[in-house]
Design an enzyme around this catalytic site. Structure first.
Site, PDB file in Angstrom:
ATOM      1  N   CYS A  88      37.828  31.338  38.491  1.00 21.95           N
ATOM      2  CA  CYS A  88      37.112  32.517  38.008  1.00 21.95           C
ATOM      3  C   CYS A  88      36.135  33.006  39.070  1.00 21.95           C
ATOM      4  O   CYS A  88      35.335  32.225  39.587  1.00 21.95           O
ATOM      5  CB  CYS A  88      36.368  32.139  36.729  1.00 21.95           C
ATOM      6  SG  CYS A  88      35.093  33.286  36.224  1.00 21.95           S
ATOM      7  N   GLU A  89      36.207  34.276  39.405  1.00 17.61           N
ATOM      8  CA  GLU A  89      35.313  34.794  40.447  1.00 17.61           C
ATOM      9  C   GLU A  89      33.873  34.934  39.954  1.00 17.61           C
ATOM     10  O   GLU A  89      32.966  35.084  40.768  1.00 17.61           O
ATOM     11  CB  GLU A  89      35.816  36.131  40.980  1.00 17.61           C
ATOM     12  CG  GLU A  89      35.741  37.293  40.026  1.00 17.61           C
ATOM     13  CD  GLU A  89      36.284  38.575  40.629  1.00 17.61           C
ATOM     14  OE1 GLU A  89      35.759  39.638  40.264  1.00 17.61           O
ATOM     15  OE2 GLU A  89      37.226  38.536  41.439  1.00 17.61           O
ATOM     16  N   HIS A  90      33.641  34.848  38.659  1.00 18.36           N
ATOM     17  CA  HIS A  90      32.283  34.980  38.132  1.00 18.36           C
ATOM     18  C   HIS A  90      31.516  33.660  38.165  1.00 18.36           C
ATOM     19  O   HIS A  90      30.309  33.654  38.369  1.00 18.36           O
ATOM     20  CB  HIS A  90      32.317  35.509  36.696  1.00 18.36           C
ATOM     21  CG  HIS A  90      32.980  36.841  36.586  1.00 18.36           C
ATOM     22  ND1 HIS A  90      33.856  37.155  35.568  1.00 18.36           N
ATOM     23  CD2 HIS A  90      32.910  37.940  37.380  1.00 18.36           C
ATOM     24  CE1 HIS A  90      34.289  38.392  35.739  1.00 18.36           C
ATOM     25  NE2 HIS A  90      33.739  38.885  36.828  1.00 18.36           N
ATOM     26  N   HIS A  91      32.225  32.534  37.943  1.00 21.40           N
ATOM     27  CA  HIS A  91      31.552  31.233  37.868  1.00 21.40           C
ATOM     28  C   HIS A  91      32.145  30.199  38.827  1.00 21.40           C
ATOM     29  O   HIS A  91      31.641  29.084  38.896  1.00 21.40           O
ATOM     30  CB  HIS A  91      31.640  30.662  36.441  1.00 21.40           C
ATOM     31  CG  HIS A  91      31.081  31.575  35.406  1.00 21.40           C
ATOM     32  ND1 HIS A  91      31.866  32.421  34.655  1.00 21.40           N
ATOM     33  CD2 HIS A  91      29.803  31.790  35.009  1.00 21.40           C
ATOM     34  CE1 HIS A  91      31.103  33.115  33.832  1.00 21.40           C
ATOM     35  NE2 HIS A  91      29.851  32.745  34.018  1.00 21.40           N
ATOM     36  N   GLN A 129      41.654  37.089  35.144  1.00 21.63           N
ATOM     37  CA  GLN A 129      43.003  37.088  34.566  1.00 21.63           C
ATOM     38  C   GLN A 129      43.597  38.485  34.500  1.00 21.63           C
ATOM     39  O   GLN A 129      44.792  38.677  34.734  1.00 21.63           O
ATOM     40  CB  GLN A 129      42.966  36.444  33.183  1.00 21.63           C
ATOM     41  CG  GLN A 129      44.338  36.321  32.543  1.00 21.63           C
ATOM     42  CD  GLN A 129      44.297  35.543  31.248  1.00 21.63           C
ATOM     43  OE1 GLN A 129      43.551  34.589  31.101  1.00 21.63           O
ATOM     44  NE2 GLN A 129      45.124  35.949  30.298  1.00 21.63           N
ATOM     45  N   HIS A 157      40.058  29.338  29.959  1.00 27.02           N
ATOM     46  CA  HIS A 157      39.010  29.508  30.965  1.00 27.02           C
ATOM     47  C   HIS A 157      37.901  28.492  30.743  1.00 27.02           C
ATOM     48  O   HIS A 157      37.254  28.500  29.689  1.00 27.02           O
ATOM     49  CB  HIS A 157      38.442  30.932  30.874  1.00 27.02           C
ATOM     50  CG  HIS A 157      39.444  31.992  31.211  1.00 27.02           C
ATOM     51  ND1 HIS A 157      39.340  32.768  32.333  1.00 27.02           N
ATOM     52  CD2 HIS A 157      40.578  32.395  30.575  1.00 27.02           C
ATOM     53  CE1 HIS A 157      40.362  33.612  32.384  1.00 27.02           C
ATOM     54  NE2 HIS A 157      41.124  33.408  31.321  1.00 27.02           N
ATOM     55  N   CYS A 159      35.074  28.455  32.078  1.00 28.07           N
ATOM     56  CA  CYS A 159      33.771  29.114  31.978  1.00 28.07           C
ATOM     57  C   CYS A 159      33.454  29.496  30.534  1.00 28.07           C
ATOM     58  O   CYS A 159      32.299  29.707  30.181  1.00 28.07           O
ATOM     59  CB  CYS A 159      33.698  30.331  32.898  1.00 28.07           C
ATOM     60  SG  CYS A 159      34.952  31.577  32.605  1.00 28.07           S
TER      61      CYS A 159
END
Length: 197
Positions: A88-91, A129, A157, A159
């Site tokens: 995940c590019e956010h976490h 995704q 996910h 996250c």
């Protein structure tokens, strides 16, 4: 063409010492004793892992489809249950699941294993995704120029499961349709019913 497993992210290798240094610093900042036996090799192990899990940056996903074949089959082709792992590019937390690809050729087909390689090339980088789903459909449409493409991606996910709302077992499902799948409800229904078999 070699499988994506043969690729490594050479940028990671070129910056090995810097990455290991920063991993070591992060371990200190979260309160760990970096001299503890179990952590002595952790920065090196994480760096080697990054070479593998971020190998998608080393390849153009369009090239992964490789050689196409002229074939007059113009009926639905499905490759389902392609396992993927991404970050995940956010976490920077893992997410993983299955990809299902269906397309109706218009004179060109790809080797079936190439579809799995396409999934790897797209997923082995920082991602969301939704983008994985759209990128697979867009590249299939661009390279093969089929009558239609439909992609369904299922993902769990970490996250969302292991932090934040902490809802393990929650599954995210995304889809993308191109060409005739956008306008023909019967084609979409056929694809979805075959996924359940």
């Amino acid at each position: 063409m070699a499988g994506l497993k043969d690729y490594v992210n050479t940028r990671v290798g070129a910056n090995r010492e810097r990455i290991e240094h920063h991993i070591n610093e992060i371990l200190k900042l979260i309160g760990e004793d970096v001299e503890r036996e179990g952590l002595l090799e952790t920065p090196a192990r994480v760096t080697r892992m990054y070479e593998e899990i971020f190998a998608g940056y080393e390849v153009d996903p369009r090239d992964v489809l490789g050689v196409t074949f002229d074939e007059q089959h113009e009926e639905l082709v499905i490759v389902k249950d392609i396992t993927y792992y991404s970050q995940c590019e956010h976490h920077m937390a893992p997410f993983f699941g299955k990809v299902h690809i269906g397309y109706i050729p218009s004179g060109k087909i790809a080797g079936l294993s190439k579809l799995a390689r396409l999934v790897e090339a797209i997923s082995r980088r920082l991602q969301v995704q939704e983008r994985i789903t759209s990128d697979i459909a867009n590249i299939m449409e661009e390279v093969l120029q089929p009558h239609g493409v439909m992609v369904v991606v299922e993902g769990e996910h970490l996250c969302m499961c292991a932090r934040g709302v902490k809802k393990p077992g929650s599954m995210t499902v995304t889809s993308a349709t191109r060409g005739s799948f956008r306008t023909d409800a019967a084609q979409r229904a056929e694809f979805l019913s075959l996924l359940k078999q």
